[in-house]
Design a protein around this motif. Structure first.
Motif, PDB file in Angstrom:
ATOM      1  N   VAL A 124       0.834  -1.202   0.000  1.00 15.51           N
ATOM      2  CA  VAL A 124       0.000   0.000   0.000  1.00 15.51           C
ATOM      3  C   VAL A 124       0.871   1.256   0.000  1.00 15.51           C
ATOM      4  CG1 VAL A 124      -1.743   1.297   1.272  1.00 15.51           C
ATOM      5  CG2 VAL A 124      -1.872  -1.194   1.170  1.00 15.51           C
ATOM      6  N   ALA A 125       1.904   1.272   0.835  1.00 16.68           N
ATOM      7  CA  ALA A 125       2.781   2.436   0.918  1.00 16.68           C
ATOM      8  C   ALA A 125       3.473   2.708  -0.413  1.00 16.68           C
ATOM      9  CB  ALA A 125       3.816   2.227   2.022  1.00 16.68           C
ATOM     10  N   ALA A 126       3.823   1.623  -1.135  1.00 18.54           N
ATOM     11  CA  ALA A 126       4.533   1.770  -2.407  1.00 18.54           C
ATOM     12  C   ALA A 126       3.614   2.189  -3.549  1.00 18.54           C
ATOM     13  CB  ALA A 126       5.235   0.460  -2.762  1.00 18.54           C
ATOM     14  N   ASN A 127       2.300   1.987  -3.388  1.00 23.42           N
ATOM     15  CA  ASN A 127       1.378   2.221  -4.505  1.00 23.42           C
ATOM     16  C   ASN A 127       0.342   3.310  -4.239  1.00 23.42           C
ATOM     17  OD1 ASN A 127       1.850  -0.041  -6.694  1.00 23.42           O
ATOM     18  ND2 ASN A 127       2.090  -1.034  -4.686  1.00 23.42           N
ATOM     19  N   THR A 128       0.479   4.011  -3.141  1.00 18.31           N
ATOM     20  CA  THR A 128      -0.400   5.146  -2.861  1.00 18.31           C
ATOM     21  C   THR A 128       0.447   6.349  -2.480  1.00 18.31           C
ATOM     22  OG1 THR A 128      -0.623   4.523  -0.517  1.00 18.31           O
ATOM     23  CG2 THR A 128      -2.274   3.648  -2.050  1.00 18.31           C
ATOM     24  N   LYS A 129      -0.185   7.507  -2.502  1.00 18.48           N
ATOM     25  CA  LYS A 129       0.509   8.740  -2.130  1.00 18.48           C
ATOM     26  C   LYS A 129       0.231   9.063  -0.666  1.00 18.48           C
ATOM     27  CE  LYS A 129      -1.446  11.235  -5.225  1.00 18.48           C
ATOM     28  NZ  LYS A 129      -2.167  10.998  -6.433  1.00 18.48           N
ATOM     29  N   GLU A 130       1.189   9.645  -0.027  1.00 16.32           N
ATOM     30  CA  GLU A 130       1.019  10.010   1.382  1.00 16.32           C
ATOM     31  C   GLU A 130      -0.097  11.023   1.554  1.00 16.32           C
ATOM     32  OE1 GLU A 130       3.739  11.475   5.194  1.00 16.32           O
ATOM     33  OE2 GLU A 130       4.667  11.000   3.263  1.00 16.32           O
ATOM     34  N   THR A 131      -0.396  11.772   0.493  1.00 18.74           N
ATOM     35  CA  THR A 131      -1.447  12.783   0.567  1.00 18.74           C
ATOM     36  C   THR A 131      -2.843  12.213   0.322  1.00 18.74           C
ATOM     37  OG1 THR A 131      -1.034  13.300  -1.767  1.00 18.74           O
ATOM     38  CG2 THR A 131       0.084  14.662  -0.113  1.00 18.74           C
ATOM     39  N   ASP A 132      -2.936  10.921  -0.027  1.00 16.51           N
ATOM     40  CA  ASP A 132      -4.251  10.315  -0.247  1.00 16.51           C
ATOM     41  C   ASP A 132      -5.078  10.369   1.024  1.00 16.51           C
ATOM     42  OD1 ASP A 132      -3.623   9.759  -2.839  1.00 16.51           O
ATOM     43  OD2 ASP A 132      -3.287   7.610  -2.547  1.00 16.51           O
ATOM     44  N   GLY A 133      -6.352  10.709   0.868  1.00 19.15           N
ATOM     45  CA  GLY A 133      -7.257  10.761   2.006  1.00 19.15           C
ATOM     46  C   GLY A 133      -7.931   9.430   2.264  1.00 19.15           C
ATOM     47  N   LYS A 134      -8.898   9.446   3.155  1.00 24.36           N
ATOM     48  CA  LYS A 134      -9.611   8.214   3.503  1.00 24.36           C
ATOM     49  C   LYS A 134     -10.302   7.622   2.290  1.00 24.36           C
ATOM     50  CE  LYS A 134     -13.468   6.443   6.246  1.00 24.36           C
ATOM     51  NZ  LYS A 134     -14.486   6.742   7.276  1.00 24.36           N
ATOM     52  N   GLU A 135     -10.999   8.461   1.518  1.00 24.09           N
ATOM     53  CA  GLU A 135     -11.733   7.954   0.363  1.00 24.09           C
ATOM     54  C   GLU A 135     -10.788   7.354  -0.665  1.00 24.09           C
ATOM     55  OE1 GLU A 135     -14.950   7.641   0.061  1.00 24.09           O
ATOM     56  OE2 GLU A 135     -15.205   8.488   2.066  1.00 24.09           O
ATOM     57  N   GLU A 136      -9.675   8.039  -0.942  1.00 17.93           N
ATOM     58  CA  GLU A 136      -8.716   7.529  -1.917  1.00 17.93           C
ATOM     59  C   GLU A 136      -8.119   6.188  -1.458  1.00 17.93           C
ATOM     60  OE1 GLU A 136      -8.657  12.014  -2.490  1.00 17.93           O
ATOM     61  OE2 GLU A 136      -8.749  10.615  -0.805  1.00 17.93           O
ATOM     62  N   THR A 137      -7.862   6.082  -0.155  1.00 12.44           N
ATOM     63  CA  THR A 137      -7.305   4.834   0.377  1.00 12.44           C
ATOM     64  C   THR A 137      -8.306   3.693   0.253  1.00 12.44           C
ATOM     65  OG1 THR A 137      -5.998   6.127   1.958  1.00 12.44           O
ATOM     66  CG2 THR A 137      -6.207   3.773   2.382  1.00 12.44           C
TER      67      THR A 137
END
Length: 219
Positions: free
Chosen positions: A73-86
């Motif tokens: 998950v850490a490698a494929n998402t952005k740290e700025t992603d919110g709850k909905e994006e996650t």
């Protein structure tokens, strides 16, 4: 003899009132915790992984799969992603996450696989660093390994409390800011200072407040 009987009667009555008061206080405290959880829940996404069983091997591989998924998950998402994006990421990558976990389990010699779901789940009170998240129902990413009959592992997926050491000993400053900006300021202070339990105790037993009440946090 009559005085002794009266004394015993008064003692029993006093004990009953004490126990009743404790039960009442516990009920009110539980309601307070769950009310706070209800206010927090719209801004929080939890992570919940259940082991196949409580055997040492199943518990160990549970932690390995946990780390594997969190790294993915850490490698494929952005740290700025919110709850909905996650949540959208997990919905869109359900098959990939299950396949990743299943392949790892097979490589380690386990015959069962992994199932992913997103659903509201009830969580007990948990401590993360200096935050206390109250018991209640939160949206959660759930990973069930095999039968899912073993002990659980929890963390907070959004904000990113999971991406720290296994003990969640220190919350990144960026995650603290995200949490603070996502919820009511008073609720943030309740989480940060463990005050839901403390404030309730002072209302119940005001004579303790002078000596024991913590200092009010400075803004």
């Amino acid at each position: 003899m009559k005085k002794e009987m009266l004394w015993k009667k008064d003692a029993c009555l006093g004990l009953f009132l004490l126990l009743f008061g404790l039960l009442l206080s516990m009920s009110r405290l539980q309601e307070s915790r769950e009310a706070l959880a209800g206010r927090l829940a719209p801004s929080i996404l939890r992570f919940h992984i259940l082991a196949n069983s409580d055997s040492q091997a199943d518990q160990q591989v549970k932690l390995e799969v946990r780390s594997l998924i969190l790294d993915y998950v850490a490698a494929n998402t952005k740290e700025t992603d919110g709850k909905e994006e996650t949540a959208v990421f997990f919905n869109g990558h359900r098959a990939q996450v299950e396949s990743l976990a299943g392949a790892y389990l097979a490589k380690r010699g386990f015959s069962y696989g992994a199932r992913l779901s997103l659903a509201p789940s009830y969580f007990p009170t948990r401590v993360y660093g200096d935050f206390v998240f109250p018991c209640g129902t939160y949206d959660a990413v759930r990973i069930i390994l095999g039968n899912g009959d073993g002990r659980n592992w929890w963390c907070v997926l959004y904000p990113r409390f999971c991406f720290v050491d296994a003990a969640c000993g220190e919350i990144p400053a960026s995650s603290r800011r995200v949490l603070e900006n996502s919820i009511n300021q008073d609720d943030f202070l309740l989480l940060e200072n463990h005050r839901p339990d403390i404030d309730f105790a002072f209302r119940l037993f005001p004579f303790y407040s002078t000596a024991a009440k913590p200092a009010t946090p400075q803004s």
